[in-house]
Design a protein around this motif. Structure first.
Motif, PDB file in Angstrom:
ATOM      1  N   UNK A  33       0.847  -1.195   0.000  1.00  0.00           N
ATOM      2  CA  UNK A  33       0.000   0.000   0.000  1.00  0.00           C
ATOM      3  C   UNK A  33       0.885   1.248   0.000  1.00  0.00           C
ATOM      4  N   UNK A  34       1.961   1.230   0.788  1.00  0.00           N
ATOM      5  CA  UNK A  34       2.907   2.351   0.813  1.00  0.00           C
ATOM      6  C   UNK A  34       3.476   2.598  -0.585  1.00  0.00           C
ATOM      7  N   UNK A  35       3.852   1.521  -1.286  1.00  0.00           N
ATOM      8  CA  UNK A  35       4.407   1.660  -2.640  1.00  0.00           C
ATOM      9  C   UNK A  35       3.396   2.317  -3.575  1.00  0.00           C
ATOM     10  N   UNK A  36       2.134   1.922  -3.460  1.00  0.00           N
ATOM     11  CA  UNK A  36       1.082   2.510  -4.288  1.00  0.00           C
ATOM     12  C   UNK A  36       0.926   3.999  -3.981  1.00  0.00           C
ATOM     13  N   UNK A  37       0.997   4.361  -2.716  1.00  0.00           N
ATOM     14  CA  UNK A  37       0.900   5.771  -2.327  1.00  0.00           C
ATOM     15  C   UNK A  37       2.043   6.561  -2.941  1.00  0.00           C
ATOM     16  N   UNK A  38       3.262   6.068  -2.790  1.00  0.00           N
ATOM     17  CA  UNK A  38       4.436   6.771  -3.317  1.00  0.00           C
ATOM     18  C   UNK A  38       4.335   6.969  -4.828  1.00  0.00           C
ATOM     19  N   UNK A  39       3.756   6.014  -5.521  1.00  0.00           N
ATOM     20  CA  UNK A  39       3.641   6.125  -6.980  1.00  0.00           C
ATOM     21  C   UNK A  39       2.738   7.287  -7.410  1.00  0.00           C
ATOM     22  N   UNK A  40       1.957   7.819  -6.492  1.00  0.00           N
ATOM     23  CA  UNK A  40       1.043   8.920  -6.795  1.00  0.00           C
ATOM     24  C   UNK A  40       1.588  10.292  -6.376  1.00  0.00           C
ATOM     25  N   UNK A  41       2.807  10.307  -5.844  1.00  0.00           N
ATOM     26  CA  UNK A  41       3.362  11.539  -5.273  1.00  0.00           C
ATOM     27  C   UNK A  41       4.504  12.094  -6.121  1.00  0.00           C
ATOM     28  N   UNK A  42       4.683  13.420  -6.054  1.00  0.00           N
ATOM     29  CA  UNK A  42       5.765  14.036  -6.821  1.00  0.00           C
ATOM     30  C   UNK A  42       7.102  13.901  -6.103  1.00  0.00           C
ATOM     31  N   UNK A  43       8.202  13.916  -6.860  1.00  0.00           N
ATOM     32  CA  UNK A  43       9.515  13.965  -6.210  1.00  0.00           C
ATOM     33  C   UNK A  43       9.770  15.371  -5.685  1.00  0.00           C
ATOM     34  N   UNK A  44      10.726  15.477  -4.817  1.00  0.00           N
ATOM     35  CA  UNK A  44      11.171  16.770  -4.312  1.00  0.00           C
ATOM     36  C   UNK A  44      10.032  17.615  -3.755  1.00  0.00           C
ATOM     37  N   UNK A  45       9.252  17.019  -2.887  1.00  0.00           N
ATOM     38  CA  UNK A  45       8.173  17.727  -2.204  1.00  0.00           C
ATOM     39  C   UNK A  45       8.563  17.958  -0.753  1.00  0.00           C
ATOM     40  N   UNK A  46       7.798  18.789  -0.096  1.00  0.00           N
ATOM     41  CA  UNK A  46       7.963  19.039   1.332  1.00  0.00           C
ATOM     42  C   UNK A  46       6.888  18.228   2.046  1.00  0.00           C
ATOM     43  N   UNK A  47       7.290  17.458   3.043  1.00  0.00           N
ATOM     44  CA  UNK A  47       6.354  16.588   3.748  1.00  0.00           C
ATOM     45  C   UNK A  47       6.071  17.149   5.131  1.00  0.00           C
ATOM     46  N   UNK A  48       4.779  17.214   5.444  1.00  0.00           N
ATOM     47  CA  UNK A  48       4.325  17.517   6.796  1.00  0.00           C
ATOM     48  C   UNK A  48       3.504  16.330   7.252  1.00  0.00           C
ATOM     49  N   UNK A  49       3.684  15.928   8.511  1.00  0.00           N
ATOM     50  CA  UNK A  49       2.988  14.760   9.022  1.00  0.00           C
ATOM     51  C   UNK A  49       2.478  14.999  10.436  1.00  0.00           C
ATOM     52  N   UNK A  50       1.350  14.414  10.723  1.00  0.00           N
ATOM     53  CA  UNK A  50       0.913  14.308  12.114  1.00  0.00           C
ATOM     54  C   UNK A  50       2.026  13.595  12.870  1.00  0.00           C
ATOM     55  N   UNK A  51       2.255  13.931  14.131  1.00  0.00           N
ATOM     56  CA  UNK A  51       3.301  13.257  14.897  1.00  0.00           C
ATOM     57  C   UNK A  51       2.908  11.867  15.395  1.00  0.00           C
ATOM     58  N   UNK A  52       1.667  11.454  15.151  1.00  0.00           N
ATOM     59  CA  UNK A  52       1.250  10.122  15.591  1.00  0.00           C
ATOM     60  C   UNK A  52       1.893   9.067  14.695  1.00  0.00           C
ATOM     61  N   UNK A  53       2.352   7.966  15.319  1.00  0.00           N
ATOM     62  CA  UNK A  53       3.184   7.002  14.591  1.00  0.00           C
ATOM     63  C   UNK A  53       2.504   6.401  13.374  1.00  0.00           C
ATOM     64  N   UNK A  54       1.183   6.316  13.349  1.00  0.00           N
ATOM     65  CA  UNK A  54       0.515   5.765  12.166  1.00  0.00           C
ATOM     66  C   UNK A  54       0.726   6.649  10.941  1.00  0.00           C
ATOM     67  N   UNK A  55       1.014   7.911  11.165  1.00  0.00           N
ATOM     68  CA  UNK A  55       1.348   8.821  10.060  1.00  0.00           C
ATOM     69  C   UNK A  55       2.856   8.926   9.854  1.00  0.00           C
ATOM     70  N   UNK A  56       3.605   8.975  10.930  1.00  0.00           N
ATOM     71  CA  UNK A  56       5.059   9.133  10.832  1.00  0.00           C
ATOM     72  C   UNK A  56       5.696   7.955  10.092  1.00  0.00           C
ATOM     73  N   UNK A  57       5.253   6.744  10.362  1.00  0.00           N
ATOM     74  CA  UNK A  57       5.804   5.569   9.669  1.00  0.00           C
ATOM     75  C   UNK A  57       5.635   5.725   8.159  1.00  0.00           C
ATOM     76  N   UNK A  58       4.453   6.139   7.741  1.00  0.00           N
ATOM     77  CA  UNK A  58       4.190   6.340   6.316  1.00  0.00           C
ATOM     78  C   UNK A  58       4.990   7.532   5.781  1.00  0.00           C
ATOM     79  N   UNK A  59       5.031   8.629   6.511  1.00  0.00           N
ATOM     80  CA  UNK A  59       5.760   9.827   6.058  1.00  0.00           C
ATOM     81  C   UNK A  59       7.255   9.535   5.891  1.00  0.00           C
ATOM     82  N   UNK A  60       7.821   8.775   6.810  1.00  0.00           N
ATOM     83  CA  UNK A  60       9.237   8.427   6.701  1.00  0.00           C
ATOM     84  C   UNK A  60       9.490   7.545   5.481  1.00  0.00           C
ATOM     85  N   UNK A  61       8.571   6.630   5.195  1.00  0.00           N
ATOM     86  CA  UNK A  61       8.696   5.792   4.007  1.00  0.00           C
ATOM     87  C   UNK A  61       8.641   6.667   2.751  1.00  0.00           C
ATOM     88  N   UNK A  62       7.681   7.600   2.719  1.00  0.00           N
ATOM     89  CA  UNK A  62       7.567   8.505   1.578  1.00  0.00           C
ATOM     90  C   UNK A  62       8.857   9.312   1.424  1.00  0.00           C
TER      91      UNK A  62
END
Length: 177
Positions: A33-62
């Motif tokens: 699912x993470x791979x599918x998400x990344x395939x929809x995102x642009x390179x060289x973006x700025x990431x903001x994430x909720x500090x809750x781990x369910x978001x941080x894990x995904x944000x770090x992968x992105x």
């Protein structure tokens, strides 16, 4: 400015549990699912994430897969604070408490928690700040409530209709601010 709203993937919580700002983990496996998400995102973006781990894990992968410009945890992107209802099954909440909130979740705060208008105001404060400071594509990794709030800001949809904005686990929604 392009903004990509990304909802975290499914959590370890059973269906029907109110987990709001509780820091719960993600259900595994989530890599495909993470791979599918990344395939929809642009390179060289700025990431903001909720500090809750369910978001941080995904944000770090992105971050590690798109060569992000920067990554910042942002408290204003946390899910709604459900106070005394956190980690309770919705069926366990007394009708005397639940019914008034269900009738006006926008304005009524959960005991020791917050209302949707409070969430909307903090999210609006964040959007106002980034719209003044940033011109690069932005990825926001957050929760359904936060994403619904952002979509209400974006479309001028009344808050009482926020749940008309369907936001699935792992969904990516692109908007322009």
């Amino acid at each position: 400015m392009e903004v990509y709203l990304v909802r975290h993937t499914e959590t370890i919580c059973e269906k029907g549990v109110c987990y709001g700002q509780s820091d719960v983990g993600l259900a595994e496996p989530f890599e495909s699912v993470f791979e599918n998400i990344v395939s929809q995102l642009p390179p060289e973006a700025i990431i903001f994430s909720s500090p809750l781990k369910r978001c941080v894990i995904l944000a770090e992968y992105i971050q590690s897969n798109i060569k992000a410009i920067s990554f910042e945890k942002e408290d204003r992107l946390m899910e709604m604070n459900f106070g005394d209802w956190e980690m309770k099954n919705w069926n366990e909440i007394s009708p005397e408490q639940l019914n008034p909130w269900m009738e006006d979740f926008v304005n009524i705060s959960v005991s020791n928690g917050e209302s949707f208008i409070a969430l909307h105001e903090r999210v609006g404060d964040f959007l106002s700040q980034i719209s003044k400071e940033i011109r690069k594509p932005i990825i926001i990794v957050a929760h359904a409530g936060v994403i619904r709030s952002i979509l209400c800001h974006h479309t001028s949809l009344p808050l009482k209709d926020a749940f008309n904005n369907k936001v699935d686990f792992g969904e990516v929604i692109k908007i322009a601010l």
